[in-house]
Design a protein around this motif. Structure first.
Motif, PDB file in Angstrom:
ATOM      1  N   THR A 166       0.863  -1.174   0.000  1.00 31.40           N
ATOM      2  CA  THR A 166       0.000   0.000   0.000  1.00 31.40           C
ATOM      3  C   THR A 166       0.900   1.225   0.000  1.00 31.40           C
ATOM      4  O   THR A 166       1.825   1.322   0.807  1.00 31.40           O
ATOM      5  CB  THR A 166      -0.914   0.039   1.238  1.00 31.40           C
ATOM      6  N   LYS A 225      -0.452   5.555 -10.263  1.00 34.71           N
ATOM      7  CA  LYS A 225      -1.489   4.636 -10.728  1.00 34.71           C
ATOM      8  C   LYS A 225      -1.382   4.371 -12.232  1.00 34.71           C
ATOM      9  O   LYS A 225      -1.586   3.240 -12.691  1.00 34.71           O
ATOM     10  CB  LYS A 225      -2.868   5.206 -10.384  1.00 34.71           C
ATOM     11  N   LYS A 273       1.096  -4.578  -8.907  1.00 30.73           N
ATOM     12  CA  LYS A 273      -0.100  -4.317  -8.111  1.00 30.73           C
ATOM     13  C   LYS A 273       0.295  -3.567  -6.837  1.00 30.73           C
ATOM     14  O   LYS A 273       1.034  -4.095  -6.008  1.00 30.73           O
ATOM     15  CB  LYS A 273      -0.807  -5.629  -7.753  1.00 30.73           C
ATOM     16  N   ASN A 313      -1.670  -0.810  -3.966  1.00 29.91           N
ATOM     17  CA  ASN A 313      -2.879  -0.107  -3.536  1.00 29.91           C
ATOM     18  C   ASN A 313      -2.492   1.309  -3.132  1.00 29.91           C
ATOM     19  O   ASN A 313      -1.937   1.531  -2.056  1.00 29.91           O
ATOM     20  CB  ASN A 313      -3.523  -0.839  -2.355  1.00 29.91           C
ATOM     21  N   ARG A 323      -3.326   5.162  -2.057  1.00 26.11           N
ATOM     22  CA  ARG A 323      -4.386   5.908  -1.389  1.00 26.11           C
ATOM     23  C   ARG A 323      -3.927   7.326  -1.058  1.00 26.11           C
ATOM     24  O   ARG A 323      -2.764   7.528  -0.679  1.00 26.11           O
ATOM     25  CB  ARG A 323      -4.784   5.225  -0.074  1.00 26.11           C
TER      26      ARG A 323
END
Length: 239
Positions: free
Chosen positions: A82, A95, A104, A106, A108
């Protein structure tokens, strides 16, 4: 909500610093851009983190991930990553790059303090690299990173020492002589001595495991890890 909190100053972020990196965000993955030093030191940072924490299969948080250079490399090493940042443009670049790399991560937009309240003791590994010298309250950042780590988990910080040599090398040398970084990238007054970072971390409940220096040889143009912590350094902690 997050944007309003940033604007009214209730989030631990320097708006001028945030805008500075937003303006450069589109160049984050260009290895010959202003971010060239980050590309060149990334294998050193990744190797150091992996030697200590064994990234494969671990749940990892990258605080202040920017465009995702370290985040993606940790994902390539087999970690579930993350990445958090408060820069809209940097996160968009991060992104978009996933579409090219197939990795991959994540990503935020959330402050580390808010995430610590949301997911305490959640991560096996927490990294916060080249960020502490850019925030108004580094103590708050260190405390939140400690809160996010699982008991026994690893926490890594990298930043810049504060002394005449670091001013000469990290500001005058890197920004004005060698042009490794844009002028104004660093504020000497925000540099942090290892003893100061160690104290912040101990007060947050972290145990120091190792401090190692990161040096640049202007003749060979090669970065290396070693005992010289006078300028750039990495500190490894256990929660």
């Amino acid at each position: 909500m997050m944007d309003k909190e940033i604007e009214n100053g209730s989030v631990n972020v320097d708006l001028l610093e945030l805008e500075k990196f937003n303006q450069l965000a589109h160049r984050w993955w260009d290895p010959n851009s202003e971010f060239k030093p980050l590309h060149e030191i990334n294998p050193l940072r990744l190797g150091y983190i992996d030697r200590h924490a064994r990234l494969a299969g671990k749940d990892v948080l990258d605080v202040g991930c920017g465009g995702g250079i370290l985040s993606e490399s940790m994902a390539e090493s087999g970690a579930q990553v993350t990445g958090i940042d408060l820069g809209d443009k940097a996160l968009k670049v991060a992104k978009l790059h996933l579409l090219e790399s197939g990795n991959k991560v994540n990503y935020r937009k959330i402050s580390v303090e808010a995430l610590a309240a949301e997911q305490p003791h959640h991560y096996d590994v927490v990294t916060c690299m080249e960020m502490l010298e850019h925030v108004p309250d580094p103590v708050s950042t260190v405390r939140a990173c400690a809160e996010l780590a699982k008991p026994g988990g690893w926490v890594f910080f990298s930043t810049i020492n504060r002394n005449p040599k670091s001013y000469l090398f990290a500001v005058i040398g890197a920004e004005y002589v060698l042009n490794l970084l844009p002028r104004g990238t660093h504020d000497y007054a925000k540099f942090i001595k290892p003893s100061e970072l160690g104290r912040m971390a101990r007060e947050a409940g972290l145990d120091v495991q190792e401090v190692i220096g990161m040096s640049y040889n202007p003749l060979t143009k090669v970065y290396s890890l070693g005992q010289d912590t006078d300028v750039n350094y990495i500190m490894a902690f256990r929660a």
